[in-house]
Design an enzyme around this catalytic site. Structure first.
Site, PDB file in Angstrom:
ATOM      1  N   LYS A 122       0.822  -1.210   0.000  1.00 20.07           N
ATOM      2  CA  LYS A 122       0.000   0.000   0.000  1.00 20.07           C
ATOM      3  C   LYS A 122       0.857   1.261   0.000  1.00 20.07           C
ATOM      4  O   LYS A 122       2.022   1.259   0.406  1.00 20.07           O
ATOM      5  CB  LYS A 122      -0.966  -0.029   1.187  1.00 20.07           C
ATOM      6  CG  LYS A 122      -2.072  -1.063   0.992  1.00 20.07           C
ATOM      7  CD  LYS A 122      -3.124  -0.999   2.071  1.00 20.07           C
ATOM      8  CE  LYS A 122      -4.255  -1.984   1.768  1.00 20.07           C
ATOM      9  NZ  LYS A 122      -5.252  -2.019   2.852  1.00 20.07           N
TER      10      LYS A 122
ATOM     11  N   ARG B 160      -2.980 -10.480   5.008  1.00 20.33           N
ATOM     12  CA  ARG B 160      -3.444 -10.404   3.624  1.00 20.33           C
ATOM     13  C   ARG B 160      -2.280  -9.886   2.775  1.00 20.33           C
ATOM     14  O   ARG B 160      -1.786  -8.783   3.001  1.00 20.33           O
ATOM     15  CB  ARG B 160      -4.649  -9.463   3.541  1.00 20.33           C
ATOM     16  CG  ARG B 160      -5.350  -9.427   2.203  1.00 20.33           C
ATOM     17  CD  ARG B 160      -6.620  -8.587   2.288  1.00 20.33           C
ATOM     18  NE  ARG B 160      -7.328  -8.540   1.010  1.00 20.33           N
ATOM     19  CZ  ARG B 160      -7.103  -7.644   0.064  1.00 20.33           C
ATOM     20  NH1 ARG B 160      -6.202  -6.680   0.268  1.00 20.33           N
ATOM     21  NH2 ARG B 160      -7.793  -7.682  -1.070  1.00 20.33           N
TER      22      ARG B 160
END
Length: 375
Positions: A202, A236
């Site tokens: 991210k 994740r």
């Protein structure tokens, strides 16, 4: 949890797996690399993304669901639309991953079909969330905690097999807010639910040098290992093989390799000359020494043999011998010198030492004079 994006526009790998053949090949690759859960997403929720219709999302999702082998691993679907969630559950998925934390309709479906849930926090939709980072005086951690407290109260009314909370790293948070949530991740753990972390690749990692997606692997692995130590049950990840290896090594270093222990000896009775009064200069008096010796005690833990560790008697004798030879005015001086001596003598990582002097305290109306030092 391996990420399988079935979208043309996901921030990390959009367009790579948006055909059924490519998606199924990628699914096999993720499973071979060590994923135990596949998280399928057919709509991008990256910052600034535009929503698509439920029909388009299902067109991308259902062929892949139908093509996956059954009964060999867990399947999660990343969707916030009830229509898509319901179709996915009917298709046999095990977990619904909802960025908006789900709805009562979803909870009823999950209860009926024995489906797990991932409940994420975000302050708003993807196209607006990065402008919604003001969490008030309480700050982001308190705001996310309060959000999940309400979710826990609601979910307690449903018989759902298992659910996980996701603090929503990268969803409506600044770099500092993401770091603060990571630092307090253990606060979101609890006896009735798990924690999922989704920090992989991210953009917040740009603040630590990951300027483009391809340069964020190191930061993603560091975040994964840190989250696992904080109690996260599900990581994740895009890079499953590397993440599995990083978690395995981190676990070994944390649980197998030598760890610091502490040997604590309380109230060793000692005779020494100490004090500023004339009579204290010529006569020994009793004091009490408590010692904490920190170091690597793994050998004695594993071997169950005192010979592999620090002998308690040796420490006691060393304390008494040092004090019997000491001549000084203050507890502070004695405590510091003794702590340094013990640290050197027993090759300790640190020594914490407390001295209690019970004599000459009557006029002061107290039990003892005490000094504490750490070296």
């Amino acid at each position: 949890m391996g990420i399988l994006n079935l979208t043309p526009d996901s921030f990390s790998d959009g367009g790579k797996y948006n055909s059924t053949v490519a998606a199924l090949a990628r699914a096999k690759e993720l499973l071979d690399q060590g994923a135990s859960i596949l998280d399928l997403g057919a709509e991008s929720t990256r910052p600034g993304s535009e929503p698509i219709s439920a029909a388009e999302e299902l067109d991308r999702l259902l062929p892949v669901l139908e093509g996956l082998p059954k009964g060999k691993f867990l399947v999660s679907v990343d969707s916030y639309k009830l229509e898509v969630q319901a179709e996915a559950i009917r298709a046999g998925v095990h977990i619904i991953n909802d960025i908006y934390g789900g709805s009562k309709e979803l909870y009823r479906l999950a209860e009926k079909h024995r489906c797990g849930l991932v409940i994420m926090h975000t302050p708003g939709p993807p196209d607006k969330m990065q402008g919604m980072t003001d969490y008030g005086d309480g700050g982001v951690v308190r705001a996310v905690q309060d959000y999940f407290i309400k979710k826990h109260e609601t979910l307690a009314k449903y018989d759902i097999p298992r659910y996980w909370v996701d603090p929503g790293i990268g969803f409506g948070k600044t770099l500092l807010q993401n770091a603060m949530l990571m630092g307090k991740l253990s606060k979101f753990c609890g006896p009735g639910h798990g924690v999922l972390l989704g920090a992989s690749r991210k953009s917040w990692l740009e603040g630590f040098g990951g300027s483009v997606v391809a340069n964020r692997l190191g930061g993603s692995l560091a975040a994964a290992a840190y989250a696992a130590r904080q109690g996260a049950e599900i990581i994740r990840a895009h890079d499953v093989k590397e993440t599995v290896q990083a978690l395995a090594v981190d676990y070994a270093l944390e649980h197998i390799c030598p760890k610091t222990g502490r040997l604590q000896l309380e109230g060793i009775q000692v005779r020494t000359q100490i004090g500023i009064n004339k009579e204290e200069k010529v006569a020994e008096q009793g004091i009490f020494v408590s010692v904490g010796i920190e170091g690597d005690f793994s050998a004695v833990v594993w071997d169950d043999s005192l010979e592999a560790g620090t002998d308690y008697v040796d420490v006691i004798n060393e304390v008494r011998d040092f004090c019997s030879k000491h001549r000084g005015n203050t507890l502070e001086h004695l405590a510091d010198k003794l702590a340094l001596h013990l640290k050197w003598k027993f090759r300790a990582e640190a020594v914490e030492l407390t001295i209690d002097k019970p004599r000459y305290t009557g006029k002061l109306e107290l039990y003892a004079i005490r000094f504490h030092v750490r070296r």
